[in-house]
Design a protein around this motif. Structure first.
Motif, PDB file in Angstrom:
ATOM      1  N   ILE A 232      -5.387  -2.831  12.381  1.00  0.00           N
ATOM      2  CA  ILE A 232      -4.747  -2.627  11.083  1.00  0.00           C
ATOM      3  C   ILE A 232      -3.240  -2.868  11.190  1.00  0.00           C
ATOM      4  O   ILE A 232      -2.635  -3.529  10.334  1.00  0.00           O
ATOM      5  CB  ILE A 232      -5.022  -1.195  10.570  1.00  0.00           C
ATOM      6  CG1 ILE A 232      -6.480  -1.061  10.148  1.00  0.00           C
ATOM      7  CG2 ILE A 232      -4.110  -0.850   9.398  1.00  0.00           C
ATOM      8  CD1 ILE A 232      -6.864   0.337   9.741  1.00  0.00           C
ATOM      9  N   SER A 233      -2.628  -2.359  12.248  1.00  0.00           N
ATOM     10  CA  SER A 233      -1.182  -2.541  12.431  1.00  0.00           C
ATOM     11  C   SER A 233      -0.822  -4.014  12.579  1.00  0.00           C
ATOM     12  O   SER A 233       0.121  -4.509  11.948  1.00  0.00           O
ATOM     13  CB  SER A 233      -0.715  -1.760  13.665  1.00  0.00           C
ATOM     14  OG  SER A 233      -1.004  -0.390  13.536  1.00  0.00           O
ATOM     15  N   VAL A 234      -1.577  -4.710  13.419  1.00  0.00           N
ATOM     16  CA  VAL A 234      -1.290  -6.128  13.649  1.00  0.00           C
ATOM     17  C   VAL A 234      -1.499  -6.944  12.379  1.00  0.00           C
ATOM     18  O   VAL A 234      -0.663  -7.788  12.008  1.00  0.00           O
ATOM     19  CB  VAL A 234      -2.177  -6.671  14.787  1.00  0.00           C
ATOM     20  CG1 VAL A 234      -2.026  -8.181  14.918  1.00  0.00           C
ATOM     21  CG2 VAL A 234      -1.820  -5.983  16.101  1.00  0.00           C
ATOM     22  N   LEU A 235      -2.612  -6.680  11.673  1.00  0.00           N
ATOM     23  CA  LEU A 235      -2.887  -7.417  10.458  1.00  0.00           C
ATOM     24  C   LEU A 235      -1.849  -7.091   9.385  1.00  0.00           C
ATOM     25  O   LEU A 235      -1.419  -7.973   8.620  1.00  0.00           O
ATOM     26  CB  LEU A 235      -4.291  -7.076   9.937  1.00  0.00           C
ATOM     27  CG  LEU A 235      -4.808  -7.891   8.746  1.00  0.00           C
ATOM     28  CD1 LEU A 235      -4.750  -9.388   9.043  1.00  0.00           C
ATOM     29  CD2 LEU A 235      -6.238  -7.485   8.401  1.00  0.00           C
ATOM     30  N   GLY A 240       2.698  -8.820   6.224  1.00  0.00           N
ATOM     31  CA  GLY A 240       4.102  -8.628   5.841  1.00  0.00           C
ATOM     32  C   GLY A 240       4.923  -9.884   6.080  1.00  0.00           C
ATOM     33  O   GLY A 240       5.750 -10.278   5.240  1.00  0.00           O
ATOM     34  N   ALA A 241       4.691 -10.528   7.215  1.00  0.00           N
ATOM     35  CA  ALA A 241       5.415 -11.771   7.517  1.00  0.00           C
ATOM     36  C   ALA A 241       5.034 -12.868   6.527  1.00  0.00           C
ATOM     37  O   ALA A 241       5.905 -13.627   6.039  1.00  0.00           O
ATOM     38  CB  ALA A 241       5.098 -12.208   8.949  1.00  0.00           C
ATOM     39  N   LEU A 272      -5.498  -9.448  -4.796  1.00  0.00           N
ATOM     40  CA  LEU A 272      -6.833  -9.014  -4.392  1.00  0.00           C
ATOM     41  C   LEU A 272      -6.961  -8.923  -2.872  1.00  0.00           C
ATOM     42  O   LEU A 272      -7.592  -7.998  -2.346  1.00  0.00           O
ATOM     43  CB  LEU A 272      -7.883  -9.977  -4.957  1.00  0.00           C
ATOM     44  CG  LEU A 272      -8.062  -9.947  -6.485  1.00  0.00           C
ATOM     45  CD1 LEU A 272      -8.997 -11.066  -6.934  1.00  0.00           C
ATOM     46  CD2 LEU A 272      -8.608  -8.598  -6.925  1.00  0.00           C
ATOM     47  N   PHE A 273      -6.362  -9.865  -2.161  1.00  0.00           N
ATOM     48  CA  PHE A 273      -6.447  -9.858  -0.704  1.00  0.00           C
ATOM     49  C   PHE A 273      -5.742  -8.636  -0.124  1.00  0.00           C
ATOM     50  O   PHE A 273      -6.286  -7.932   0.742  1.00  0.00           O
ATOM     51  CB  PHE A 273      -5.821 -11.147  -0.139  1.00  0.00           C
ATOM     52  CG  PHE A 273      -5.919 -11.261   1.351  1.00  0.00           C
ATOM     53  CD1 PHE A 273      -7.107 -11.619   1.962  1.00  0.00           C
ATOM     54  CD2 PHE A 273      -4.817 -10.989   2.152  1.00  0.00           C
ATOM     55  CE1 PHE A 273      -7.199 -11.714   3.334  1.00  0.00           C
ATOM     56  CE2 PHE A 273      -4.903 -11.078   3.535  1.00  0.00           C
ATOM     57  CZ  PHE A 273      -6.098 -11.448   4.124  1.00  0.00           C
ATOM     58  N   ALA A 281      -8.146  -0.502   5.390  1.00  0.00           N
ATOM     59  CA  ALA A 281      -7.278   0.321   6.237  1.00  0.00           C
ATOM     60  C   ALA A 281      -7.477   1.802   5.945  1.00  0.00           C
ATOM     61  O   ALA A 281      -7.582   2.622   6.864  1.00  0.00           O
ATOM     62  CB  ALA A 281      -5.819  -0.067   6.020  1.00  0.00           C
ATOM     63  N   LEU A 282      -7.563   2.155   4.682  1.00  0.00           N
ATOM     64  CA  LEU A 282      -7.791   3.554   4.322  1.00  0.00           C
ATOM     65  C   LEU A 282      -9.146   4.044   4.821  1.00  0.00           C
ATOM     66  O   LEU A 282      -9.292   5.194   5.250  1.00  0.00           O
ATOM     67  CB  LEU A 282      -7.705   3.727   2.799  1.00  0.00           C
ATOM     68  CG  LEU A 282      -6.306   3.665   2.186  1.00  0.00           C
ATOM     69  CD1 LEU A 282      -6.391   3.699   0.663  1.00  0.00           C
ATOM     70  CD2 LEU A 282      -5.455   4.836   2.677  1.00  0.00           C
ATOM     71  N   GLY A 283     -10.143   3.158   4.774  1.00  0.00           N
ATOM     72  CA  GLY A 283     -11.463   3.531   5.263  1.00  0.00           C
ATOM     73  C   GLY A 283     -11.468   3.816   6.752  1.00  0.00           C
ATOM     74  O   GLY A 283     -12.045   4.814   7.205  1.00  0.00           O
ATOM     75  N   VAL A 284     -10.818   2.954   7.542  1.00  0.00           N
ATOM     76  CA  VAL A 284     -10.760   3.155   8.992  1.00  0.00           C
ATOM     77  C   VAL A 284      -9.984   4.425   9.326  1.00  0.00           C
ATOM     78  O   VAL A 284     -10.412   5.242  10.153  1.00  0.00           O
ATOM     79  CB  VAL A 284     -10.121   1.929   9.677  1.00  0.00           C
ATOM     80  CG1 VAL A 284      -9.889   2.198  11.158  1.00  0.00           C
ATOM     81  CG2 VAL A 284     -11.001   0.702   9.499  1.00  0.00           C
ATOM     82  N   ILE A 285      -8.834   4.600   8.675  1.00  0.00           N
ATOM     83  CA  ILE A 285      -8.047   5.816   8.914  1.00  0.00           C
ATOM     84  C   ILE A 285      -8.846   7.054   8.511  1.00  0.00           C
ATOM     85  O   ILE A 285      -8.830   8.079   9.193  1.00  0.00           O
ATOM     86  CB  ILE A 285      -6.715   5.749   8.137  1.00  0.00           C
ATOM     87  CG1 ILE A 285      -5.847   4.616   8.697  1.00  0.00           C
ATOM     88  CG2 ILE A 285      -5.970   7.077   8.216  1.00  0.00           C
ATOM     89  CD1 ILE A 285      -4.618   4.319   7.872  1.00  0.00           C
TER      90      ILE A 285
END
Length: 310
Positions: A232-235, A240-241, A272-273, A281-285
């Motif tokens: 999640i952090s890497v993605l 962001g980039a 949407l993406f 991300a919220l699901g994994v966290i």
């Protein structure tokens, strides 16, 4: 005189029990004469007459079988922990009630234990099963080996032979929503790996549903790997980039062509993406947070309804 406790979790295994107990008792001939045996059958809230079949087997083989009857179904791994807690042997083994794993391999495992190894793993080098089950098992164990525990053998395992010290350490952990076999490897003891071919199930049908397999994958990955959170952090950094570059592109386009209409389609695709990524991300966290809450409650892994002594 060393004592071997064989732990057998049972769930809807009424028809398997007579065959399983006879094969296990017959397998004693492969061991040295000084070894004594104890078979700890754990009835994991079965809805059939598994308990009755176990009681009949206990009558046929007096002095060998202990039955741990759980109040409800808690899953095979928690049932195994219950069996470990009630076993009294110097060394222990875990084998399935449908005997897809060969009992005769335990004699070889016992030999390695006598040489000083605390953990001996029966590794599924090949399977008689084919089709979707085989493919899913290969994917699961590949993910676990490459994302969580790199020192587990290829092909996976749920047939183990281990020392009393390993059993004690596993019981100390009180681990929830985890994989008891991977916990044994995680402890760090040197182990021996013995490959074998897993047999087809010959009696009854498996209760190992797709939902249970998915839960096992989630439990195992989240218990032994930080990869989901790191991904999640890497993605997020990558998105962001990309957003920064796209923002610079939009500003440059606005300066170069002030009358150019905005791209509604592009905007919606990006929105949407990013929204989908946020939900994932919220699901994994949430999975990690829920497991922390479940551990903080300190509810028991299982509740014993009754223990029927040998």
């Amino acid at each position: 005189m060393p004592k071997l406790s064989v732990i057998i979790p049972c769930y809807f295994n009424e028809d398997n029990i007579p065959v399983t107990t006879n094969e296990l008792v017959a397998n004693e001939a492969n061991f040295p004469a000084e070894v004594t045996f104890e078979y700890v059958f754990v009835n994991d809230g079965s809805g059939d007459d598994t308990l009755g079949a176990l009681q009949r087997a206990q009558t046929q083989h007096p002095g060998r079988i202990r039955i741990v009857d759980l109040a409800g179904n808690v899953g095979s791994y928690n049932a195994i922990v219950a069996g470990i807690a009630h076993a009294t042997g110097d060394c222990l083994a875990v084998i399935t009630a449908d005997l897809q794993d060969p009992p005769e391999l335990m004699a070889q495992m016992y030999g390695h234990w006598q040489q000083g190894f605390k953990l001996v793993i029966g590794n599924r080098h090949d399977r008689e099963e084919t089709g979707l089950s085989e493919s899913m098992a290969k994917v699961f164990h590949w993910l676990m080996k490459h994302l969580a525990l790199r020192n587990i053998p290829d092909g996976g395992f749920d047939f183990v032979f281990f020392d009393r010290q390993v059993a004690t350490e596993v019981l100390k952990l009180h681990e929830r929503n985890s994989n008891v076999f991977y916990l044994m490897v995680w402890l760090g003891f040197a182990y021996v790996n013995i490959p074998y071919t897993r047999r087809k199930r010959r009696i009854g049908k498996s209760r190992w549903t797709l939902g249970k397999k998915v839960k096992l994958l989630a439990d195992s990955l989240l218990s032994f790997s930080f990869v989901p959170i790191r991904a999640i952090s890497v993605l997020g950094l990558g998105l962001g980039a990309a957003a920064l570059l796209y923002g610079l592109y939009v500003i440059a386009l606005k300066i170069a062509r002030p009358d150019e209409p905005a791209g509604w389609t592009t905007l919606m695709v990006v929105l949407l993406f990013v929204s989908a990524f946020q939900m994932i991300a919220l699901g994994v966290i949430g999975e990690y947070v829920w497991r922390g809450l479940d551990a903080a409650r300190q509810r028991p892994l299982y509740v014993v309804n009754n223990v029927y002594e040998a």
